[in-house]
Write a protein that holds these residues in place. Structure first.
Motif, short mmCIF file in Angstrom:
data_model
loop_
_atom_site.label_atom_id
_atom_site.label_comp_id
_atom_site.label_asym_id
_atom_site.label_seq_id
_atom_site.Cartn_x
_atom_site.Cartn_y
_atom_site.Cartn_z
N HIS A 60 0.81 -1.22 0.00
CA HIS A 60 0.00 0.00 0.00
C HIS A 60 0.84 1.27 0.00
N GLY A 61 0.14 2.40 -0.05
CA GLY A 61 0.80 3.70 -0.07
C GLY A 61 0.81 4.40 1.27
N LEU A 62 1.29 5.64 1.29
CA LEU A 62 1.41 6.45 2.50
C LEU A 62 0.04 6.64 3.14
N GLY A 63 -0.06 6.34 4.43
CA GLY A 63 -1.31 6.49 5.14
C GLY A 63 -2.30 5.38 4.89
N GLY A 64 -1.95 4.43 4.04
CA GLY A 64 -2.85 3.34 3.71
C GLY A 64 -2.58 2.10 4.54
N SER A 65 -3.13 0.99 4.09
CA SER A 65 -2.93 -0.29 4.76
C SER A 65 -3.27 -1.40 3.79
N SER A 66 -3.14 -2.62 4.25
CA SER A 66 -3.47 -3.77 3.40
C SER A 66 -4.94 -3.76 2.99
N LEU A 67 -5.80 -3.07 3.73
CA LEU A 67 -7.21 -2.97 3.36
C LEU A 67 -7.41 -2.30 2.00
N GLY A 163 -1.55 18.71 -4.84
CA GLY A 163 -2.10 17.83 -3.83
C GLY A 163 -1.04 17.11 -3.02
N ALA A 164 0.19 17.02 -3.56
CA ALA A 164 1.27 16.34 -2.85
C ALA A 164 2.04 17.27 -1.92
N TRP A 165 1.76 18.56 -1.96
CA TRP A 165 2.50 19.50 -1.11
C TRP A 165 2.37 19.20 0.38
N PRO A 166 1.18 18.83 0.88
CA PRO A 166 1.09 18.51 2.31
C PRO A 166 2.04 17.40 2.74
N THR A 167 2.28 16.43 1.86
CA THR A 167 3.21 15.35 2.19
C THR A 167 4.60 15.92 2.40
N ALA A 168 5.02 16.83 1.50
CA ALA A 168 6.34 17.44 1.64
C ALA A 168 6.41 18.29 2.91
N LEU A 169 5.34 19.01 3.22
CA LEU A 169 5.33 19.83 4.43
C LEU A 169 5.39 18.98 5.69
N LEU A 170 4.68 17.84 5.65
CA LEU A 170 4.66 16.95 6.81
C LEU A 170 6.04 16.40 7.12
N ALA A 171 6.91 16.37 6.12
CA ALA A 171 8.27 15.86 6.32
C ALA A 171 9.14 16.84 7.10
N PHE A 227 0.77 7.46 15.48
CA PHE A 227 0.21 7.79 14.16
C PHE A 227 0.97 8.93 13.47
N TRP A 228 1.07 10.08 14.13
CA TRP A 228 1.68 11.24 13.48
C TRP A 228 3.17 11.05 13.25
N ASP A 229 3.84 10.37 14.15
CA ASP A 229 5.27 10.14 13.98
C ASP A 229 5.54 9.29 12.76
N VAL A 230 4.73 8.24 12.57
CA VAL A 230 4.90 7.36 11.40
C VAL A 230 4.63 8.14 10.12
N MET A 231 3.58 8.96 10.11
CA MET A 231 3.26 9.74 8.92
C MET A 231 4.38 10.71 8.59
N ALA A 232 4.90 11.40 9.61
CA ALA A 232 5.96 12.38 9.38
C ALA A 232 7.24 11.71 8.88
N ARG A 233 7.63 10.62 9.53
CA ARG A 233 8.88 9.96 9.14
C ARG A 233 8.78 9.31 7.76
N SER A 234 7.61 8.75 7.45
CA SER A 234 7.44 8.15 6.12
C SER A 234 7.40 9.23 5.04
N SER A 235 6.78 10.37 5.34
CA SER A 235 6.79 11.49 4.40
C SER A 235 8.22 11.96 4.16
N ARG A 236 9.00 12.03 5.22
CA ARG A 236 10.40 12.41 5.09
C ARG A 236 11.15 11.38 4.25
#
Length: 321
Positions: A60-67, A163-171, A227-236
């Motif tokens: 899966h992708g960022l923020g996603g899961s096997s679902l 739409g991808a800018w928030p991902t870069a900012l989250l990093a 949750f937020w730590d994983v999102m930030a580190r994966s965005s980075r």
């Protein structure tokens, strides 16, 4: 990067009590946990319709899961014996001990899973971040991959979609806790509708039941302390992968992929630009390109029948049995 470690498995019912809510398991799926040194991965299995079908792994992708693969997997159960992994820190997989959420770190997790289970070579699928991850896997461990199917893969772009800018900012350091505070009053449904608007070409295709399940999953994820730590580190990790050059660059690794490749792009994708389809088709030697005019970023969820048919044809033409 090979490993001889053997996995330990447990049933979904044996999940630690500390987990906030039981992860949803769709009818026909099986959930198990694979324990490796320093790493535990949850795997969602959709067994093939008959014994002896070749194995497949979905990432899966960022923020996603096997679902994210639950709509596609049953459509390919006549062709492959499918498994979808929750990357470290996502879905029902806990964070890795080393805190490594780079694209390379995720790729190593996938490689270790395949080596430990002895399922390779597999038909490998990846969406978004997962597309970058499996591209790296296919480049460095061609022995593990029969075919490669990439749906809106997160490969470097010079001009990223808005739409991808928030991902870069989250990093950026400090942004994740700031965003967490700014959005603390948002409901799970508001968050889900925002994600659907970003990821779907037409959010109206999501059923009421699908929305309800997505809201429940969002509530579960938001209750996780990491949750937020994983999102930030994966965005980075994505941003760092975009800046790598030389042999570690994702486009250079795409050129090294030997596996027959199917590329799927949606013209309404707000996260990965459709204009990257042509470059990807040139980079992955002998690849096939499927373009969906009304799809967004998650074509396997929006148009699973169309994606399944294209993947089935690829697999049939390249050692599907």
């Amino acid at each position: 990067m090979s490993s001889t470690e053997l996995p330990e498995t447990r049933s979904a019912a044996a999940s630690p009590a500390s987990r906030i809510r039981t992860v949803r398991v769709v009818d026909g799926e099986e959930l198990r946990s694979v324990a490796l040194p320093g790493l535990t991965l949850t795997v969602r299995a959709r067994p093939g319709d008959r014994p002896g079908l070749p194995p497949a792994l979905y990432v899966h992708g960022l923020g996603g899961s096997s679902l994210n693969w639950s709509a596609l997997m049953p459509l390919l159960a006549d062709t492959v014996d499918g498994e979808a992994v929750d990357l470290p820190g996502f879905g029902d997989s806990p964070p890795p001990d080393d805190g490594n959420y780079s694209v390379t770190g995720h790729a190593r997790a996938v490689i270790r899973l395949l080596d430990a289970g002895g399922r390779g070579p597999v038909h490998l699928f990846g969406n978004s971040l997962g597309g970058a991850v499996v591209t790296r896997v296919a480049a460095v461990r061609p022995d593990l991959v029969r075919t490669l199917t990439l749906i809106s893969p997160a490969l470097p772009e010079l001009r990223a979609q808005r739409g991808a800018w928030p991902t870069a900012l989250l990093a950026l350091p400090g942004i994740a806790p700031l965003f967490s505070r700014l959005t603390r009053d948002w409901t799970a449904e508001q968050r889900v509708r925002g994600v659907l608007g970003l990821c779907y070409g037409d959010p109206g295709r999501v059923t009421d039941e699908g929305l309800r399940h997505a809201v429940e999953e969002m509530e579960r994820r938001m209750a996780l302390p990491y949750f937020w730590d994983v999102m930030a580190r994966s965005s980075r990790g994505i941003v760092d992968a975009y800046t790598l050059g030389g042999q570690q660059g994702l486009w250079r690794q795409a050129e090294r992929v030997l596996a027959p490749t199917l590329l799927v792009y949606g013209r309404r994708d707000r996260l990965v630009s459709y204009r990257m389809a042509r470059r990807a088709a040139a980079a992955f030697r002998g690849s096939r390109l499927l373009t969906l005019p009304d799809a967004g970023h998650v074509a396997m969820m929006e148009y699973p029948e169309t994606v399944a048919q294209a993947a089935r044809e690829l697999i049939a033409d390249h050692g599907g049995s």
